[in-house]
Structures are given as C-alpha cells and as structure tokens.
Design a protein around this motif. Structure first.
Motif, short mmCIF file in Angstrom:
data_model
loop_
_atom_site.label_atom_id
_atom_site.label_comp_id
_atom_site.label_asym_id
_atom_site.label_seq_id
_atom_site.Cartn_x
_atom_site.Cartn_y
_atom_site.Cartn_z
N ALA A 1 0.84 -1.20 0.00
CA ALA A 1 0.00 0.00 0.00
C ALA A 1 0.88 1.25 0.00
N HIS A 2 1.95 1.21 0.77
CA HIS A 2 2.85 2.36 0.87
C HIS A 2 3.50 2.69 -0.48
N ASP B 1 0.81 9.40 -5.45
CA ASP B 1 0.96 10.80 -5.09
C ASP B 1 1.88 11.53 -6.06
N ARG C 1 0.99 4.06 -2.91
CA ARG C 1 0.58 5.41 -2.52
C ARG C 1 1.64 6.44 -2.91
#
Lengths: 430, 142
Positions: free
Chosen positions: B17-18, B25, B21
């Motif tokens: 997920a990191h 971004d 993300r």
C-alpha cells in the motif's frame, strides 16, 4: 600528537607511585565520607591503612551498578552539594538513571582526558570539531565539548539528530573532526551520498567514535567510506563520561588515562583478578574524582589490558577495543554471541551494510536467533533466486563464524531503528 | 527493451500500500505489475508510465529499488500463442528468469514481459518468429 606529554609519557615507576598515592587518598576519602563504602569495607574487614601497594587493591570490595541504584540519587557523593557544579545522568533505560556528579576539579579533569582523546584523534587548535553526541544529561556531548574547547579547537555543538543539517554544517563550516557514535557515522555517510555534495569540498579528516561497542571491521568500513581515520574513545556515565581511555595513531588499543583511573581485569563470575593478558571484565578505580569517587567499579565491559610499550610514546597501558558488555552478550543455546561479532562477520560479505538487528525468541524451549539484515542497493536483485542465495550466504557465514545456527531475514533499508544516539542491536523476547 | 522498476518489500502489512501510494501521489501510473514472494520478503516488479521518475521517487522514500531491462512483446490474444513462443525459446535453449502478462490493450493483444538471461539471443529468437516488440514509448503510454 600528544596533549599532555608530562602525564601521558610519564616513566612507569613514577606513574605507579602517583597511582599508589592517589589510590590511598581515594580509599581514605570514601571510607570517611561515604557511608555505603564504609559499610562495605567494614563488612570485608578492611581499613584504608591496609592499602599499601597497588596489588592490595584486590582486597577491596567491588562497587556495582546495583550500588548506584541502592544509593540513588546522591548516596555515593563524597562531597556536599555546595561543591558540586554539574550533574549528568544516563538515560535510565533499565530503571532509574545512573547519576554522575562533578566538582569543579572533576570537570577540569574530564576536559583534560577528553583533550587527550581528541588530540590522539588528530585535533589541534586549528581543528573544527563537530560534536553530534547528544548534549544534555548524556555525558557524550558536553564531555567532548569541554575537551575540544580546552584544546582551543572550534567546536560545533551540533548535538544529535537532523542528519541532513549535520551534513550541511560539516560541508559549510569545514568540519575537520567528527565526534559521534560509530553507527551514526555511517548514517551520516548515507545522507552525504544523498546530498550529492562532492567529497573534495569537505575538510573532514578524522573521527572520534564511541558510546557503543564497534568492531575492527566497522572501523575499516567507516574509514574507507568517509576516507578518514577513525579512533575509538571509551567511557561511561559512572566513570566520568567519555575519555577514560582512547586510541592513539597506532590504533592498537585504547590508552587508559592512568593518572586518573586504575584498571583491573577480573573473572566476571568469580570476581578473582585474572593473570596479566587475559580477557575479562574491566574494573575501574578512580584516582582523582572528588564528587563521586569509585573504588573497584565493575564496568561489565569485556576486554584485556596491554602493558607493552606503545610506539606512540605514551606510557599509559592500553585496553583492547571493547568486545562488548557482559550484559550485551547473548547466550544462544549455550554459545556466547556478541553483536560486535555479528557486525564483524557481516562486514566481510561484499555489499552488506552493517545495519542489523538481533531478535532472540524461544521456540519450543529452544533459543532462536534471527539476524535481520538490511538489503542495500548493491545487494538487491529483482530475482528471488539471487536474494535467496544472498540469504543463504549470510546464514552460512554467520553459522560458521558464531558457532550457532541463525535465521537470517532480509529487511528493507531503514527498517531497523537508526541510532541518532546508540544503535539498538538486540531485541530479546525470551 | 523496456525499463522495469523492481522494489524490495518486507512481508509486512501495509508495505505494498505504501509503495503504490507513493507512486500515486507522484502521479506515476502503473501499467503492469507482478509480485514474487517468499515467506520473508517479496519483490514487486512494475511497468510504469515514467520509470525514471518512479525510480527517483521510490529511492527518495528510502525503498531499495532497481531498474531492470526486460523484453516486452505483443502476442495475439488467443489460445496457444504463448505456448508456441515458449516452445520456440525452449528449443533455442533460452532460459527465462520470469515473465508476467497482461491484457487490455486496445488491439486485443496480450502483452508479455520477459526477463531472460541472454537478452540478445532472446530478441533474435523473437525476431525470427516475427513476434512484435513494443517500443518503450508506446509501452509506457499504453
């Protein structure tokens, strides 16, 4: 370079005389001024006048960390508070903090031994010394600071943290000598690489590293990456702070400031003084401390004493680089393992960063040691097979080097807590 | 030839997920991905619209990341087409390190990403069979 030629190169016989007279003085003083010492000595049936040679030291009772706890905070003070000008203390991670108190002379002597350590590491009045040990209750920052000022060097009291800013200071202010923990020197190196700055724009030449045990291979790593000379300094809050012993240009053991400290090596189990040259627990007696004199303080640090003359000309005995603390030693299925041994083995494997953590568990009544090693850009491959080969290689090296089987786990960079102060190397879940 | 981004991931909740993300971004769009995993760690392999930017951003965020050259080819999306390519590669003794595939291109082709030991020989083999390579630009713009 030698800071205090007269003291550091004093002929051995004179030094022994000086030690004996200072020892007698210290023992008399603690007996008359510190009830806890008097009680211990009375119990052991020994009086200050029984100490007539340096060898008589062995009849005196030990002082331990527990005595500091039992007499917390000021029970071991040998002077009234009006004579105390500074109080420092340990972080107290294992209970109450350990208190250190200083008279004006104690501060002066501390600055003296740190001036010796810094000079041994190449400091001169022209140096710019960046101190990234923490300032505050921790002894590292202020200890190095006073030593550097005593030399007449320019001190940057940067304290710990904010690595990006440390690199900027180092670059912009022309730091020539860095004082910090060895693991932080490597954290700073990573930040230096990220900064994209050119090494030739730095004046950085040497470093004084301490506050955690580090291996000879770690020295090589720091020296080759930063292209500097890396020197070791030893001390602890109870003793005075850093500066009790430090390396000279020979990098072959740390010279004890023998006019201020008397060292013995004992068997940590029996408490018996070991024959010369054997490794055991370092026991320190302070010779000049006024506020908090120590008689036979058990440091729990493991080393041995080297009395052979050193090529640098100093006559003070050396202690071997500290292998580890007896309380850092892990016993895994009966085998002694020090974090510094793991570090040393890892550094021999090309591409491996000395960023590691040991996690100990007990699974089905058996100790299990997991060594977590960070994967660096150099060792990373996008093929599972190659990473598994790397894991197997590290496992093989550690198994044979430590003599106990380990489980190696590759982890992401920076997932192991980095030390701004001290590296946390061990998680013992047993 | 195409640039693939590979990221080392610990087997820990939230790591994938990191990464995604961070890329999201930074407005990096993922074209294809695969994960190779063991019990301890995983390797995330990505084809993205801007591999150089993805590499830089992930590195800045402290991930262990590398760029790898892979071969991207288009095959007709019908039964047996992958098999015949693989059979040909086996005949030529070309060892495949890994491959992954995805669909959804506008012409009804399947895109296959290959990592092989010997890239040059693999390319020759594909050429001989008349297999279409996809150039980097159109791959990132898919």
């Amino acid at each position: 370079m030698i800071w205090n030629q007269a003291m550091e190169c004093m002929p051995r016989e004179e030094l022994d005389q000086l030690q004996l007279s200072r020892l007698k003085e210290t023992v008399s003083r603690v007996y008359s001024s510190v009830p806890a010492y008097r009680a211990k000595m009375d119990e052991a049936g020994i009086k200050p006048q029984d100490i007539n040679t340096l060898a008589d030291l062995k009849y005196l009772p030990f002082l331990t960390k527990q005595d500091f706890r039992d007499n917390y905070p000021f029970g071991l003070l040998a002077v009234p508070m009006r004579d105390v000008v500074r109080i420092q203390s340990s972080s107290g991670t294992t209970g109450k903090p350990t208190v250190a108190a200083y008279t004006r002379n104690d501060i002066e002597n501390w600055a003296e031994v740190m001036a010796r350590a810094l000079t041994g590491a190449g400091a001169t009045p022209d140096s710019v010394i960046q101190v990234t040990w923490g300032y505050g209750l921790f002894t590292g920052g202020l200890g190095a600071h006073y030593g550097a000022e005593k030399i007449g060097a320019a001190v940057l009291p940067a304290s710990g943290g904010n690595t990006r800013r440390q690199i900027m200071l180092m670059h912009d202010y022309g730091t020539t000598l860095l004082g910090c923990t060895p693991s932080y020197a490597l954290v700073m190196y990573e930040e230096f690489l990220r900064s994209g700055l050119n090494r030739s724009e730095f004046r950085f030449k040497s470093g004084l590293f301490g506050a955690e045990p580090w291996s000879e291979n770690m020295r090589k790593e720091i020296e080759s990456k930063w292209e500097i000379d890396a020197y070791d300094v030893y001390g602890m809050t109870e003793l005075i702070g850093p500066g009790v012993a430090s390396e000279c240009a020979c990098k072959n053991g740390l010279h004890l400031a023998e006019d201020h400290f008397l060292a013995e090596i004992i068997d940590p189990d029996s408490g018996e003084v070991l024959p010369y040259g054997e490794r055991g627990e370092l026991v320190i007696t302070s010779l000049t401390k006024e506020a908090l004199p120590l008689v036979r303080y058990r440091t729990r640090d493991l080393t041995r004493i080297l009395r052979e003359p050193c090529a640098c000309g100093r006559t003070h005995a050396r202690i071997e680089k500290i292998l580890g603390r007896s309380d850092d030693m892990l016993i895994i299925r009966g085998v002694n393992v020090f974090p510094s041994m793991v570090e040393s083995i890892l550094l021999q494997i090309p591409g491996i960063e000395p960023q590691y953590q040991l996690v100990v568990d007990r699974v089905n009544n058996l100790d299990r040691l997991e060594v977590q090693v960070e994967v660096s850009e150099k060792t990373f491959s996008d093929e599972v097979r190659r990473l598994e080969e790397l894991e197997a290689r590290i496992t093989r090296e550690l198994d044979s080097g430590l003599g106990v089987s380990v489980k190696v786990r590759l982890v992401e960079p920076r997932s192991i807590a980095r030390s701004e102060g001290k590296a946390k190397r061990i998680i013992d879940n047993r | 030839m195409a640039k693939q981004i590979s990221v080392f991931l610990e087997n820990k909740a939230g790591r994938l997920a990191h990464v995604t993300r961070v890329l999201g971004d930074a407005q990096v769009n993922i074209r294809a991905l695969s994960i190779a995993d063991t019990s301890d760690f995983g390797i995330l392999r990505l084809i993205v619209n801007d591999p150089d930017k993805a590499y830089r951003i992930l590195k800045e965020q402290g991930f262990t990341v590398s760029q790898t050259e892979v071969i991207a080819v288009l095959l007709p999306d019908r039964p047996g087409s992958l098999a015949s390519v693989l059979e040909r590669m086996a005949e030529e003794n070309i060892n495949i390190e890994y491959l992954y595939a995805f669909l959804g291109t506008k012409d009804g082709d399947a895109l296959i990403i290959f990592k092989v030991e010997d890239m040059e020989r693999a390319k020759e083999a594909f050429d001989k069979q008349g297999i279409r390579f996809i150039d980097e630009k159109s791959l990132y713009e898919l």
